[in-house]
Design an enzyme around this catalytic site. Structure first.
Site, PDB file in Angstrom:
ATOM      1  N   ASP A  69       6.180   7.621 -13.699  1.00 25.95           N
ATOM      2  CA  ASP A  69       5.528   7.062 -12.523  1.00 25.95           C
ATOM      3  C   ASP A  69       4.789   8.204 -11.823  1.00 25.95           C
ATOM      4  O   ASP A  69       5.011   9.376 -12.136  1.00 25.95           O
ATOM      5  CB  ASP A  69       6.590   6.447 -11.609  1.00 25.95           C
ATOM      6  CG  ASP A  69       6.005   5.880 -10.330  1.00 25.95           C
ATOM      7  OD1 ASP A  69       4.924   5.277 -10.390  1.00 25.95           O
ATOM      8  OD2 ASP A  69       6.625   6.057  -9.270  1.00 25.95           O
ATOM      9  N   PHE A 111     -11.920  -0.941   3.040  1.00 31.11           N
ATOM     10  CA  PHE A 111     -11.933  -0.242   1.758  1.00 31.11           C
ATOM     11  C   PHE A 111     -11.391  -1.172   0.676  1.00 31.11           C
ATOM     12  O   PHE A 111     -10.391  -1.844   0.861  1.00 31.11           O
ATOM     13  CB  PHE A 111     -11.057   1.008   1.827  1.00 31.11           C
ATOM     14  CG  PHE A 111     -11.028   1.791   0.536  1.00 31.11           C
ATOM     15  CD1 PHE A 111     -11.921   2.832   0.327  1.00 31.11           C
ATOM     16  CD2 PHE A 111     -10.131   1.480  -0.471  1.00 31.11           C
ATOM     17  CE1 PHE A 111     -11.910   3.543  -0.857  1.00 31.11           C
ATOM     18  CE2 PHE A 111     -10.110   2.179  -1.663  1.00 31.11           C
ATOM     19  CZ  PHE A 111     -11.005   3.218  -1.856  1.00 31.11           C
TER      20      PHE A 111
END
EC number: 7.6.2.1
Length: 1168
Positions: A423, A583
């Site tokens: 990860d 965004f």
């Protein structure tokens, strides 16, 4: 102070209309949507009658009732244990060659020890469950009173009050919060690993329930979907005052997520315990076994085959000999009295006698199978795990967390890892962004040094340090998110700079262009921020530290405390917030439109350089070249960059935009987002460049060095992250998985072609078409890979989540895996938890190599469970990954020591231990077989019953266990510096048996001239076996400790003491061992001479072989031992020669980055 935030966010504030025709909500009441919840005790005890489960959660493997049957089943699933159980049962019948007690006791000891270990591990899980179930939360008990209750006592329909920074105890429907508009902020790190806060909002109809007393007469009914595992969808309705209102995921608060930035919320429990979505997502931990154990099973099966074979052959010979015992009235084996015998030796029933002999032989040769092997391995692995847990080099002082091996089954697998699947957020990084550098008006500011720059410098033999003014400052370490030092613009000095007006606009833009929310500490007056992403928080913190403090946000304004460059005082400035252009990964930018106190309309924008430079006005490019140069330098240093720009708007242009923008916002259409984007593009143009920011997605300490070492050891690293592609690529550069100039194969669904296909009405046809796009990209990648292999160029593969969905289809996965394996780096972006698990499974099953997954969030649980080894990062927040992992560590860098030191040691120790176990049992078991041949397969044992039973338990097992725990072929230091068969038991058994038999067969053994009997022969052979096996062990140990000396020589001494003590017992107990040592063996010189000669004859072949092999054909670990023993560890030239044998050619890591930069510089010099 309550705030209104409806203007900040894209969605309307929970103002749900009454349910009209809606495809999803029409499902309520049908199959899968049948749950009815009576809130706050409505409809009496309706919830009790519906028999919903309680909120008690159990993760244990056993209960008091099931422990004994389930654990016994687990033990006797092992074929060896089952075999010994059958032998133990048969030992109560006359067919047994030894007594029942001597056979049953070792089995009981072995099985009890393993069951005890299982009980201890499950007890730990039970204690963790108790801690979770006994957490407390406020629950409505009627009359508007809320009292603390335990989580486990919650019931469906209860009204709970959860306060700031508390976890939600069950799945709740949000009713109201401390904010007027009933919003709340939720951290879902335990569910999806994301640290940014999620905004939830209650229905307007329940938003006024903001006091405890409001719930005195509250009554409502919820109808919703049945319990399921989908975290991101929810369909339901709330019936209040005879009106029904739709419920969506916006009102759903999931168990194990945390309330943040909100004083309190009220919610109603809809799913409890194992019905909650997080528990529906959890799976039983898979039973993981190491490759070594699987190979060991194959060897045991092979030994079973040998055992059956020799038993069968022996029985045939015994049957033939028995049949011929009486021939024409003459007895061949007269001592067996075949004319007057039992069925076991009856010549007239030879087939039956042979069959019974077969059962006897199966029991007699059972010592070929090491009964104590499994339990000895369990003991060794537990002790190895304790060493891992107590390793101070893997202790993280900052959080007081040592390494924790949660299971000991996989220790040796650590030394065989081929691929690491990691990860990103919280695993490679610290989960925090730091503002470290910036470029304003073409001037670079900030003198900090990144982890990547330090790693590169160390590779060049330099030691990078910050400038004196940075090194001497303590401030940088005390402010989270801010690691910037440059006296030119700090402490109000920016107004002295040549472009002070540009710097002022730059810092104002940082303080205004965001969606963060301030929190003011009433005691200290300090302002902290809750932001939707860590980098956004870093920007507002940087603006605050540089004199532009974002102080307050209201529905329509942003208030700053600015440093007045003229007066030097702090002044308050108010900016009217008009619009936020949010965004998105497609837009790659964010803008706000504000009106300042002078009445100017300003568009403030920040975004990626790939979209911002093309939006600059012709007169706004003054600093473009310098800024581009700086952002390239920042990228090389592993930093994330954003471009900052602005423009002034006139009233007419803004009014036209705002009209179109608000109309688009209110559209209910599939094209809504696309229309909003087109309108935004019209105003986000003709921008004036101010500069660029550079934030460090702060890597954990030592990550680049760790990745470099693992790469040199031949271990590949894949990054599987839920983050967007740009973020993943940036972190790839930061930890040197990517580098400037490295070719990248990008498989993305974020292309114009794919977007057009997604809008098609026929979704199945669109999916098929998108799959073709992905297939084409994969084939193009393969072509690029083939050409790069010819030029020895490194390639990186980067793929997004939507493309990965198709890449994991059965007919595509082989092509995807072939491409991925050929690439130096693989980064999977926007990966769901399920995709992470599927990629891990693909690599594990298709390559057959050992995989290790490492992560820190609940979204990594599937990946950790799917991999051969799951490593959980025990971070500050969230323990789901740790709870599902095999081993927990506090920092990614500890992986280096875990794999290269403990992995190497554990693998070598366990492998050697298993080899020696088989060696000593083959040596012992074959002496029994040879004696059977010698005794005409009569079924007689060469040794006393208790000699047989205690061989594996006391006299030979402890030295092997010590080998498995303490032996070191290479020291930890050299392991990190250099990255790094059963013995011939048949030969030893042959030498021991025939040497002993031939030496004492016809000779006088005792002082009175008596020849040796079976008792003396058995004791002599047993003595030789104990000496040979233990001395063989001593010769093979690389690293002696006093414990090993005690176990090896103590095992031999224990045999003599046992022989004395056991022989002194009553003959009814000691049987054939009665005074055999005192009266027969000890006084006979031949006994001692035979022991010595057999020992020398058995060890000499091994000693000769080992000497020749070490001298002329040394293995790698033996070369390292030379370095250690000859004192050449400090000789860099010799160490480097040896090291080159261990290091694989690597194309990732800062070593490869450094070599690539050297090659580039060399080619430039040649061109010059």
């Amino acid at each position: 102070m309550r705030h209104h935030f409806s203007r900040i966010h894209a969605f309307s504030c929970g103002k749900a209309s009454i349910i009209r025709d809606n495809e999803e909500h029409s499902l309520i009441g049908g199959p899968g949507f049948s749950r009815i919840v009576y809130c706050n005790g409505a409809e009496g005890s309706g919830n009790l009658e519906l028999n919903y489960g309680d909120n008690y959660v159990s993760t244990t493997k056993y209960t008091l009732a099931t422990f004994l049957p389930k654990s016994l089943f687990e033990q006797f699933r092992r074929v060896a244990n089952f075999y010994f159980l059958v032998c133990a049962i048969l030992s109560f019948f006359p067919v047994s060659p030894y007594s029942a007690v001597s056979n049953v006791v070792p089995l009981v000891v072995v099985v009890s020890a393993t069951m005890g270990k299982e009980a201890v591990e499950d007890w730990r899980r039970f204690k963790q469950d108790v801690e979770m179930n006994n957490r407390r939360v406020k629950v409505h008990h009627g009359e508007g009173d809320f009292d603390h209750s335990k989580w486990r006592d919650l019931r469906v329909g209860d009204i709970v009050k959860v306060e700031k920074d508390e976890f939600f105890p069950a799945d709740l429907i949000l009713l109201s919060s401390s904010y007027d508009e009933a919003i709340c902020y939720v951290e879902t790190m335990n569910l999806d690993g994301e640290t940014n806060l999620k905004l939830k909002q209650a229905l307007e109809e329940t938003s006024k329930l903001q006091e405890d007393s409001n719930f005195q007469n509250f009554s409502a009914t919820i109808k919703c979907e049945d319990p399921n595992a989908n975290l991101y969808s929810f369909v339901g309705s709330l019936e209040l005052d005879d009106q029904q209102y739709p419920l969506s995921p916006q009102q759903l608060l999931l168990r194990d997520s945390k309330l943040r930035n909100t004083d309190f919320i009220y919610g109603v429990v809809i799913f409890t315990g194992h019905d909650t979505k997080v528990m529906q997502n959890s799976t039983d931990p898979p039973s993981k076994r190491s490759n070594v154990e699987r190979r060991m099973d194959k060897i045991i099966y092979f030994l079973f085959l040998i055992l059956f074979l020799i038993s069968f052959i022996g029985s045939i010979f015994f049957g033939i000999a028995t049949r011929e015992d009486l021939e024409n009235g003459r007895m061949k084996r007269w001592y067996l009295r075949p004319d007057d015998t039992t069925i076991y030796y009856d010549p007239k029933k030879a087939p039956i006698a042979a069959t019974l002999h077969f059962l006897t032989a199966l029991m007699l040769y059972s010592y070929l199978i090491p009964i104590s092997l499994y339990v000895s391995i369990e003991i060794v692995k537990v002790l190895q795990s304790i060493f891992i847990n107590q390793d101070l080099n893997m202790y993280y002082e900052e959080t007081d967390q040592p390494a924790h091996a949660r299971t000991s089954n996989l220790n040796e697998e650590l030394g065989q890892v081929d691929t690491i699947l990691s990860d990103k957020t919280g695993t490679l990084t610290c989960n925090s962004m730091e503002f470290i550098k910036c470029s304003i008006a073409g001037v670079a500011y900030g003198q900090g040094v990144t982890e990547v720059e330090r790693a590169m410098a160390r590779r060049k033999g330099l030691e990078l340090t910050e400038d004196d003014n940075v090194a001497n400052s303590e401030a940088k370490s005390s402010i989270k998110g801010f690691n910037f030092m440059d006296e030119r613009i700090m402490n109000g000095n920016w107004y002295k700079e040549p472009h002070a007006y540009v710097i002022q606009k730059f810092l104002r833009l940082l303080a205004v262009c965001h969606t963060a929310i301030p929190e003011v500490d009433e005691e200290t007056g300090k302002v902290s921020y809750e932001a939707e992403s860590p980098d956004e928080a870093a920007f507002v913190i940087a603006a605050r530290e540089l004199g532009f403090e974002f102080y307050e946000r209201t529905q329509s304004s942003i208030i700053l405390h600015e440093l007045n460059s003229v007066s030097g005082k702090i002044t308050e400035r108010n900016y009217q917030l008009l619009n936020i252009l949010e965004f998105t990964s497609a837009r790659k930018r964010m803008s706000v439109i504000v009106r300042d106190e002078e009445g100017k309309l300003l568009l403030l924008s920040k975004g990626a350089d790939s979209v911002m430079f093309e939006r600059l006005a012709k007169n706004g490019r003054e600093f473009e070249e310098k800024t581009k140069q700086h952002i390239n330098e920042y990228a090389d240093a592993g930093l994330r960059t954003l471009i900052l720009a602005y423009r002034e708007l006139d009233e007419d242009e803004y009014n036209q935009f705002n009209k179109e923008f608000m109309e688009a916002k209110n559209l209910v259409s599939a094209d809504r987002e696309q229309i909003i984007e087109e309108i935004s593009k019209k105003i986000e143009k003709d921008l004036i460049l101010l500069g660029a920011t550079a934030v460090e997605d702060k890597l954990q300490n030592g990550v680049p060095e760790c990745i470099d070492k693992l790469a040199q050891a031949g271990i590949k690293l894949w990054v599987l992250t839920g983050d967007k592609m740009e973020t993943a690529i940036n972190i790839g550069y930061a930890c040197s998985l990517l580098r400037q100039g490295m070719k990248q194969i990008i498989i993305s669904s974020d292309t114009p072609e794919a977007k057009l296909l997604e809008k098609a009405e026929d979704k199945s046809a669109a999916d098929a078409a998108i799959k073709e796009v992905v297939l084409r990209q994969l084939r193009e990648g393969e072509a690029l890979l083939s050409s790069s292999n010819e030029n020895s160029e490194a390639i990186a593969l980067i793929i997004d989540g939507k493309s990965l969905t198709h890449a994991l289809d059965d007919d595509v996965m082989d092509l995807f895996l072939e491409l991925a394996i050929g690439c130096a780096s693989v980064i999977c972006c926007r990966s769901s938890p399920k995709q992470k698990a599927l990629v891990t499974r693909l690599v594990k099953t298709k390559t057959g190599s050992t995989t290790l997954a490492i992560g820190d969030g609940a979204n990594d649980v599937g990946m950790l469970q799917e991999a051969d080894i799951g490593i959980g990062i025990s971070g500050v927040e969230g323990m789901q990954a740790v709870m599902s992992s095999d081993i927990a560590i506090a920092q990614f860098r500890f992986l280096e020591r875990l794999l290269l030191v403990h992995g190497h040691w554990c693998y070598r120790r366990i492998s050697s231990m298993i080899c020696y176990f088989f060696y000593k049992n083959i040596a012992f078991g074959l002496t029994l077989f040879f004696y059977e041949i010698y005794a005409s397969f009569s079924g007689e044992a060469a040794y006393n019953d208790w000699f047989l039973s205690l061989y594996n338990v006391f006299f030979t097992s402890l030295p092997v266990i010590a080998l498995g725990v303490f032996d070191q072929d290479v020291s930890a230091k050299l392991c990190l510096k250099l990255e790094t068969n059963p013995r011939n038991g048949v030969l030893n058994a042959t030498l021991i048996f025939f040497f002993c038999v031939k030496a004492i067969e016809y000779q006088a053994f005792r002082k009175g001239g008596e020849v040796a009997g079976v008792e003396e022969l058995g004791a002599t052979m047993y003595t030789c076996v104990v000496w040979v096996v233990n001395c063989q062990m001593a010769l093979s140990i690389n690293y002696f400790t006093y414990i090993q000396h005690i176990f090896i020589w103590g095992g031999i001494l224990l045999w003599y003491l046992f022989l004395l003590a056991y022989g002194a017992m009553d003959p009814t107990l000691s049987t054939t061992a009665y005074k055999v040592f005192v009266e027969a063996c000890a006084p006979a010189p031949s006994y001692w001479l035979i022991t010595l000669l057999v020992l020398l004859a058995s060890l000499l072949p091994y000693f000769v072989y080992a000497s020749i092999q070490m001298r002329f054909f040394p293995m790698f670990h033996q070369m390292i031992q030379w370095i250690r023993s000859d004192g050449q560890a400090t000789d860099p030239e010799y160490v480097n020669i040896v090291r080159q044998r261990s290091i694989r050619h690597t194309t990732v890591g800062f070593t490869a980055r450094f070599q690539a930069s050297q090659r580039l510089e060399a080619s430039k010099r040649l061109q010059v």
